[in-house]
Every structure is written in structure tokens, then in C-alpha cells.
Design a protein around this motif. Structure first.
Motif, short mmCIF file in Angstrom:
data_model
loop_
_atom_site.label_atom_id
_atom_site.label_comp_id
_atom_site.label_asym_id
_atom_site.label_seq_id
_atom_site.Cartn_x
_atom_site.Cartn_y
_atom_site.Cartn_z
N GLY A 19 15.09 33.73 -76.58
CA GLY A 19 14.55 32.66 -76.33
C GLY A 19 13.95 31.18 -76.80
N GLN A 20 13.74 29.99 -75.93
CA GLN A 20 12.94 29.56 -77.25
C GLN A 20 11.85 30.38 -77.46
OE1 GLN A 20 13.72 25.33 -76.43
NE2 GLN A 20 13.14 26.08 -78.28
N ILE A 21 10.79 31.31 -76.94
CA ILE A 21 9.97 31.47 -77.74
C ILE A 21 9.88 31.98 -79.33
CG2 ILE A 21 10.13 33.58 -77.19
CD1 ILE A 21 7.05 31.59 -77.95
N LEU A 22 11.20 32.08 -79.78
CA LEU A 22 11.44 32.63 -81.12
C LEU A 22 11.21 31.22 -82.11
CD1 LEU A 22 14.25 35.04 -80.99
CD2 LEU A 22 11.51 35.40 -81.08
N GLU A 23 12.16 30.25 -81.10
CA GLU A 23 12.02 29.29 -82.27
C GLU A 23 10.87 28.58 -82.31
OE1 GLU A 23 14.61 26.10 -84.03
OE2 GLU A 23 14.58 29.00 -83.99
N LEU A 24 10.07 28.81 -81.47
CA LEU A 24 8.80 28.22 -81.66
C LEU A 24 7.50 28.29 -82.93
CD1 LEU A 24 5.52 28.14 -80.26
CD2 LEU A 24 7.35 25.89 -80.37
N LEU A 25 7.74 30.73 -82.26
CA LEU A 25 7.63 31.06 -83.36
C LEU A 25 7.72 30.85 -85.32
CD1 LEU A 25 7.10 34.82 -81.86
CD2 LEU A 25 5.42 32.92 -82.12
N ARG A 26 9.09 30.13 -84.84
CA ARG A 26 9.25 29.92 -85.97
C ARG A 26 9.21 28.30 -86.76
NH1 ARG A 26 13.64 26.75 -88.24
NH2 ARG A 26 14.35 26.49 -86.51
N TYR A 27 8.41 27.22 -85.94
CA TYR A 27 7.76 26.70 -85.85
C TYR A 27 6.54 26.48 -86.43
CZ TYR A 27 11.56 23.36 -84.34
OH TYR A 27 13.12 22.68 -84.57
N GLY B 52 5.41 28.98 -88.22
CA GLY B 52 5.95 29.68 -89.71
C GLY B 52 5.43 31.46 -88.69
N LEU B 53 5.47 31.66 -87.61
CA LEU B 53 4.69 33.28 -87.21
C LEU B 53 6.40 33.80 -87.94
CD1 LEU B 53 2.44 32.63 -84.65
CD2 LEU B 53 1.38 33.83 -87.58
N LEU B 54 7.50 32.98 -87.57
CA LEU B 54 8.39 34.45 -86.73
C LEU B 54 8.63 35.55 -87.97
CD1 LEU B 54 10.91 34.96 -85.57
CD2 LEU B 54 12.44 33.07 -86.46
N GLU B 55 9.05 34.52 -89.35
CA GLU B 55 9.47 35.79 -90.81
C GLU B 55 8.22 37.53 -90.02
OE1 GLU B 55 9.45 34.34 -94.19
OE2 GLU B 55 11.50 33.29 -94.17
N ARG B 56 6.89 37.32 -89.90
CA ARG B 56 6.03 37.84 -89.77
C ARG B 56 6.13 38.96 -88.43
NH1 ARG B 56 -0.48 36.78 -89.60
NH2 ARG B 56 -1.38 38.51 -88.49
#
Length: 512
Positions: A52-60, A62-66
Motif C-alpha cells: 500500500g501507500q507506505i511503499l511510496e512513502l518509503l521511496r519518498y 529514500g529508503l525503499l531500495e534498502r
């Protein structure tokens, strides 16, 4: 009492929500102290991933790739269970709902590492035994490995889960219901005796075909998630059962097999497992997320009767709360800002409760009328528009926060789109501007009048100028949680846009 310590904010609970909140507060220049009663990170399997939305927030941030790098398995096809049927987005080029297979133990480790990098004080084996508050502070009684002590803090946030002692001590009602069913979820490896057919169905010796998807019997529900030829599958059982299980006692493979046998009436040979978890379904929401200087987030604030949504909701609670709490602590919050945490996240929680309760109705019915309801619902999901709408509902992306006043731009209150931005330094996106978790005024039309109007807030709002294809507005005022606080319509006159921008800046970020 041994001694007194001081902290800006005490966070009770070092689960995902508490650790996310601690990291966000640290980005905002606040000293959080995290107290966790368990001496070590727990390894009892719980949630199996984020969605859900938290994946986009993590990308915002700069954490999603990690987080993606820590995944132990392939990202599944965009196909999600919903109350005994499926939301199948596999035919869409841009599905509205995504998931990241990241076991909760790995998620907590990543968030714990990030908190350490940001200098957060996380104390494990420290149990809160008492809480009191007055108009200026919260006093927390703690029992640690070296004995009792007290902490004096300006605010306390309960992120201590479904049985929250903080919620009880704050006197916040937690109404709702518990459904008489036990759910068991596992990622398993099938025995060689079982054949996976080309369509994902299972050929079980002595029984016959168990189809991929859901098999309903008068004893419960069996869910099978498989790919043609793959030996690793997801299994899910639901049984009506009143047993109270200890969440800290892990489920075993034998317990899962016994459950499958009861539901299916046959033995399903399994060779091993990589994830085993058990849970009951509850529908509870705190009447309020704030009582004076005590606030709630995550499972302490809400429990939903469906899988795949609790972590999304809890982590988004943390991001919404952190910047508002930091503004209060820094003395620049406008009146009522902290109360908007309850207003916005209670509304979002109620929206999540709506679709998870609908899943209960779809899932628990066993008569012909219930079967007809599931069949009609599945037919609706064959069309793209209702399927997209349901995906946005589950993802939490259909939320538009209420904005004070009237006459707002359609983007106000929504999650900021990640526009491609052309700047003097090259091409970037909106997501990159929000890594520091600070407010942003994004000028998309060369509006010097708007940049000048925001100059008085430059100590707390980052001002950027860029161009984008098909700009949705002349300017966007974006909060640290990536929601749009204000937008200037394209070519809006300065006489209208400038006063509106200054009002929005004051409303959300205080008097300059």
C-alpha cells in the motif's frame, strides 16, 4: 525511585510503528527515547510484508531500495486476497496496489538500524509500570535491568500494540469486536508427493485436486497461492475457533497441517516452511488518538479484521504524527496542529476498518446467499474501474485529508504525485525533495511572487523551482508526510494566490 531522566518524547514499544516514529522525529530534530519491555527483538513470525501507500512513502524518504534489498523472496504478482476472493491486478500495467515480501523481523531490524544511525536511544528490557501527566509534561515510571527509574517527557506515544497498557492508562476507550476464528498463514515447500499443475492447482495424493485460490468447506477455508511448477506455495486456513493463543508462542508446521486436515478433510504433505504465523481477527478502533500529552499509533490505536493492512496503517500513523509533534516541541506549531493527527488518521483508520469489515462479511458467510455475494463481487472485479477503486481503498491511496477553509484545489489533502522535475541541476522527482522530511514549496511556473511570499518561512520550508510536463498546478505546498497542504491553480493571479499561500503556510507551519 532511582533517578529521573528527561526526553522530548517517550515512545513505548519498539515494533515497526515505534521505530518508524523514532526515525521520523529524529529527522525533525527531536530526541525520542524508545522503551521496549522485551529484552531483544522478537523473532515470532507476524506480518509477512509491506503493502500500500507506505511503499511510496518509503521511496519518498529514500529508503525503499534498502528495504527491497532485504527481501528474501521474489516480489509476488499483484494479486491480493480480499475476503475470500481475489483482487487480481496482473493484467494492469500500473496496478494501484503493490506489496513487498519483507518479514516483520527483517522490517524491525532495518528500522532499528536506521534509528541507530539517527542516534535514537532504544532501550530494550525496559518496561513502563506507570504513567501520569499534567499540563506541561508526562512522567513515566520504568522498570529496567538495573532497577526502577523515572522519565520526564513533554509527550508520550503508545506504540505498544493491541494490548496497549498506555491506552489503558490514558483512559482511552477501545470499542470493537473479536471474531471467533483463527487464521493460519504460511510459506511452505511441498512434498515431492504433491504435483503442482500448469494452472497452479495442486494434485494431492489420496484426495485429488486442490485448486489455486480459495477452497471453502463447512469446516473452514483453505487458501493456496502458487505458481505453475513452483514447489514453494503460500497456504492460508481459517477456522471458527475460540481458543486464545499466546502471540509469543510460534505456530508449528504440525499445527498448520492439522488445520489443513480439519478444513480439507485430507492430509497435505509438506516438506518444510519458511514462515508460519497465526492470528485472530479483531475490529477495534480507539475513540481518540490523543488524551492530553499521550498519543496512540499503530495497533494501540486500531486493529483490523483482515491481513495486509495493519503495518501500512501503523507506519503512516507514525509519519503523520512525527512532524506535527516536532513542530509542537520546537514551539512553532500553529494552534490545533497536533489535533489534526487524530482528525486525519482516525478518518484513515475508519476507512480501513470499512473495507476490512466488508471482508469479514464476504469471508465468513457459508450459505448460498453468501456464495452469491462472492460471485457477484468477483464479477464486478473483472472490470478495471471497480478493481482500481478497490485497490486504492486497500492501499490507502484514496484518502484525502480534510483541509481547513473552503475552495481548495483538487490536489489539496492528497498524496503528492512524484512528478518528473527539470531543474538547473538536472532531472529529479518530487520524491527526492522529501528525503529530509521537511515541508516543500515547489514552484512549477516560475512564480517569483509565490517564492517571495514564502520567504518568511524559509527556516522551516524548503523552496524549490522546477518545470514539469503538463503541470497540475502553478505551485504545490507539500507537508513532510508528502501530502499537499495547498496548491495554486494554473495561472492564478498573484492577488489571489499570494494571500492563499501565506494563509496555508501559517495554518500548517505557524507564524513566521
Amino acid at each position: 525511585m532511582r533517578h529521573m531522566k528527561n526526553a522530548d518524547v517517550v515512545i513505548v514499544g519498539a515494533g515497526p510503528t515505534g521505530l518508524m516514529l523514532a526515525g521520523e522525529l529524529s529527522l525533525a530534530g527531536v530526541r525520542p527515547l524508545v522503551l521496549e519491555r522485551h529484552p531483544h527483538r522478537r523473532d515470532t513470525p507476524k506480518a509477512g510484508g509491506l503493502g500500500g501507500q507506505i511503499l511510496e512513502l518509503l521511496r519518498y524518504r529514500g529508503l525503499l531500495e534498502r528495504f527491497q534489498a532485504a527481501c528474501t523472496g521474489p516480489v509476488p504478482a499483484p494479486r491480493f486476497p480480499f475476503g475470500g476472493v481475489h483482487l487480481d491486478f496482473t493484467r494492469m500495467a500500473d496496478p494501484p496496489l503493490h506489496a513487498l515480501p519483507l518479514p516483520q523481523q527483517s522490517l524491525e531490524r532495518l528500522l532499528d538500524e536506521r534509528a541507530g544511525e539517527l542516534g535514537v536511544d532504544v532501550r530494550r528490557g525496559h518496561e513502563v509500570t506507570g504513567v501520569s501527566q499534567d499540563d506541561t509534561a508526562v512522567t513515566v515510571d520504568v522498570r529496567g535491568p538495573d532497577g526502577p527509574y523515572q522519565v520526564n517527557a513533554r509527550y508520550l506515544v503508545g506504540c505498544d500494540g493491541a494490548r496497549s497498557g498506555i491506552r489503558d492508562r490514558a483512559g482511552i476507550p477501545f470499542p470493537g469486536v473479536t471474531y471467533p476464528e483463527v487464521n493460519r498463514l504460511a510459506q511452505v515447500t511441498l512434498s515431492d508427493e504433491v504435483t503442482v499443475l500448469d494452472n497452479g492447482d495442486l494434485d494431492v495424493p489420496g484426495f485429488g485436486t486442490v485448486r489455486a485460490g480459495f477452497t471453502r468447506t463447512d469446516r473452514g477455508l483453505l487458501g493456496v497461492g502458487s505458481s505453475p511448477g513452483a514447489r514453494s506455495v503460500s497456504l492460508y486456513t481459517i477456522e471458527d475457533e475460540s481458543t486464545e493463543y499466546d502471540d509469543d508462542v510460534p505456530m508449528t508446521l504440525t499445527e498448520l497441517q492439522d488445520s489443513i486436515h480439519r478444513v480439507l478433510g485430507a492430509h497435505l504433505p509438506l516438506a518444510g516452511s519458511t514462515r508460519l504465523s497465526r492470528f485472530t481477527f479483531k475490529a477495534h478502533q480507539a475513540e481518540r488518538y490523543r488524551a492530553g500529552r499521550i498519543l496512540l499509533a499503530g495497533d494501540a490505536a486500531h486493529l483490523f479484521p483482515a491481513t495486509g493492512v495493519a503495518l501500512n496503517a501503523g507506519l503512516l500513523d507514525a509519519v503523520n504524527l512525527a512532524w506535527k509533534l516536532a513542530a509542537e516541541l520546537h514551539g512553532r506549531a500553529p494552534g490545533g496542529l497536533l489535533d489534526t493527527y487524530h482528525d486525519e488518521r482516525h478518518l484513515a483508520g475508519a476507512r480501513t476498518m470499512l473495507h476490512t469489515r466488508a471482508q469479514v462479511a464476504l469471508r465468513r458467510g457459508h450459505d448460498e446467499a453468501a456464495e452469491a455475494l462472492r460471485e457477484v463481487f468477483s464479477e464486478l472485479l473483472a472490470d478495471e474501474q471497480p478493481l482500481r477503486r478497490m485497490g486504492a481503498l486497500v492501499a490507502g491511496t484514496d484518502i484525502r485529508h480534510p483541509m481547513p477553509g473552503s475552495g481548495h484545489h483538487p490536489l489539496a489533502g492528497t498524496f503528492a504525485p512524484d512528478l518528473t522535475l527539470h531543474t538547473d541541476r538536472g532531472i529529479t522527482g518530487v520524491a527526492g525533495l522529501l528525503h529530509p522530511a521537511r515541508p516543500v514549496l515547489l514552484d512549477l511556473a516560475g512564480r517569483a511572487d509565490l517564492r517571495e511570499a514564502a520567504r518568511d518561512w524559509k527556516d522551516r520550508v524548503d523552496i524549490h523551482t522546477a518545470k514539469t510536463d503538463r503541470r497540475p498546478a502553478d505551485a504545490l505546498l507539500i507537508r513532510p508526510d508528502a501530502h499537499i497542504a495547498w496548491a495554486a491553480p494554473v495561472d492564478e493571479p498573484a492577488g489571489t494566490a499570494v494571500p492563499a499561500l501565506r494563509e496555508a503556510l501559517s495554518t500548517w507551519f505557524g507564524t513566521p
